[in-house]
Enzyme design. Structure first.
Site, mmCIF file in Angstrom:
data_model
loop_
_atom_site.group_PDB
_atom_site.id
_atom_site.type_symbol
_atom_site.label_atom_id
_atom_site.label_comp_id
_atom_site.label_asym_id
_atom_site.label_seq_id
_atom_site.Cartn_x
_atom_site.Cartn_y
_atom_site.Cartn_z
ATOM 1 N N ASP A 45 3.469 8.482 1.642
ATOM 2 C CA ASP A 45 4.800 9.531 2.891
ATOM 3 C C ASP A 45 4.820 11.101 3.036
ATOM 4 O OD1 ASP A 45 6.174 7.515 4.182
ATOM 5 O OD2 ASP A 45 7.674 7.413 3.434
ATOM 6 N N HIS A 93 7.907 6.012 0.571
ATOM 7 C CA HIS A 93 6.955 5.844 0.638
ATOM 8 C C HIS A 93 6.063 6.618 -0.455
ATOM 9 C CE1 HIS A 93 7.781 3.277 4.428
ATOM 10 N NE2 HIS A 93 7.755 2.295 3.750
#
Ligand code: XUL
Ligand code: CO
Length: 434
Positions: A103, A100
């Protein structure tokens, strides 16, 4: 730069008799199963978010893990995290990873800053990938953690949040495309509601349908060849999620004209939360022509929430791959470990061992599934159970109507004679392979 994983060697296949906890006993990437290398069947991916971003908190207590890249609030630590992540991909020999935006970059208040740091860190990934690192199975946007998303992203009552979401997904699709990603995933996150007392369900679904159409339009515009995947989940974080399960998602895709453009990423834990088995969700998606990819992480059957554990149950995994193989295997999709170690599993070794065990159980399941298919016992049982439908009368009946069928029932004095479903015999059969 293997400091974090000091003393942990590159994982090798040592065969079933190995006692080495950091060796594969079943995952032998080059072993040919049903005419294809195991690595190409399984297409393993490590998820950045649980392995490197999750801090080990639960509703009763905060962070238990201490990692040199925490807190990830600047680019220096984001890069350190990337160095260590790519070290682990290498140790495992993982062919893919997934991420993502949140992240991999620090979170900022403005879209422009987020986009710029995402571009910078994904350029850094590109260098590592070009130097022999893994490929990208899929990218996605985290539109559920920051408070701006608390009432949804594309389903938010505030059009400014819809706009922020559109710009965010565009930036994540651009990054995924740049890295040669093979899929782009949208998991609903907070696309759902807590109470109908404050929710206009119809317009929220219309906005989500339009948003997903924009994703598809943009995919074609930039020439992204990967698949667009939606990940079903019934609840958590929202009390009711719009993308509840495979069948619900398919109805949604059909309503908004997307069933030929969008496939599904099916997660075992989400299937369990929806009251289904993993194989039910896989077989339903295959039958509807929308089987895309899998998140291979299980839930605890007692706790009733999304525990994201690594797989460790051979029969469950074998039956899942059996249905995947029957459907022609994973194409652009793969086996992503959207799984996290338990919060007491503090060490670098725990992180590696969790993936080694997960990869091994999948390899074992794949081999069992292939052996069942080669033996053909389940297919034989199925064709014998449905053989009545091969007769011309049975086929013709589907093209007739209630009145003619009733006439035939009376004329031929049809009185069905029930036959055993042979469930236990078939369960015993499966147990021979797992
Ligand atoms: C949440 C979940 C996500 C998706 C990607 O339950 O599974 O991590 O896989 O957003
Ligand atoms: Co998932």
């Amino acid at each position: 730069m293997k400091q974090f994983f000091e003393g942990i060697p590159k994982i090798k296949y040592e065969g079933e008799d190995s006692r080495n906890p950091l060796a594969f006993r079943h995952y032998n990437p080059d072993e040919v199963v049903l005419g294809k290398r195991m690595e190409e069947h399984l297409r393993f991916a490590v998820a950045y978010w649980h392995s490197f971003a999750w801090e080990g908190g639960d509703p009763f207590g905060g962070q238990t893990f201490e990692r040199p890249w925490y807190p990830q609030d600047n680019m220096e630590r984001a890069k350190l995290k990337a160095d260590i992540a790519f070290d682990m991909f290498d140790i495992l020999g993982a062919p893919y990873f997934c991420f993502h935006d949140l992240d991999v970059r620090p979170e900022a208040g403005s879209f422009a800053e987020n986009r710029d740091t995402l571009n910078e860190i994904t350029d850094y990934f590109a260098e590592k990938m070009a130097a022999g690192g893994p490929k990208l199975l899929w990218g996605t946007a985290n539109m559920f953690t920051h408070r701006r998303w608390m009432s949804g992203a594309s389903t938010n009552p505030d059009p400014d949040v819809f706009a922020f979401a559109a710009a965010t997904v565009k930036s994540c699709m651009d990054a995924t495309h740049k890295l040669g990603g093979e899929n782009y995933v949208l998991w609903g996150g907070r696309e759902g509601y807590e109470t109908l007392l404050n929710t206009d369900l119809t317009s929220e679904l219309d906005h989500m349908g339009r948003f997903l159409n924009m994703v598809v339009e943009y995919k074609h515009k930039i020439g992204f060849k990967g698949a667009i995947l939606v990940e079903p989940k019934p609840q958590e974080p929202s009390k009711h999620q719009y993308d509840y399960d495979v069948a619900t998602c398919f109805g949604f895709l059909q309503k908004y004209g997307l069933e030929k453009e969008v496939q599904l990423n099916i997660e075992q834990g989400h299937a369990i939360l929806a009251g289904h088995s993993f194989e039910h969700e896989i077989a339903t998606a295959a039958s509807l022509g929308v089987l895309g990819s899998i998140d291979m992480n299980r839930n605890d059957y007692q706790s009733g929430w999304d525990t994201d554990q690594f797989p460790n149950n051979t029969p469950e995994v074998a039956v899942a791959y059996y249905h995947i193989l029957k459907a022609g295997g994973l194409k652009t999709g793969g086996t992503n470990f959207d799984a996290k170690v338990r919060r007491q599993s503090l060490d670098a070794e725990d992180l590696v061992a969790a993936h080694v065990g997960g990869m091994d159980i999948c390899a074992r399941g794949l081999k069992a599934a292939a052996a069942m298919l080669e033996d053909g016992g389940l297919e034989e049982a199925l064709s014998s159970r449905y053989e009545g439908w091969q007769t011309p009368e049975a086929k013709a009946m589907l093209g007739s109507d209630f009145e003619s069928i009733t006439k035939r029932v009376l004329a031929e004095e049809i009185a069905p004679d029930p036959r055993s479903g042979r469930q236990e015999i078939l369960e015993n059969y499966v147990n021979r392979f797992v």
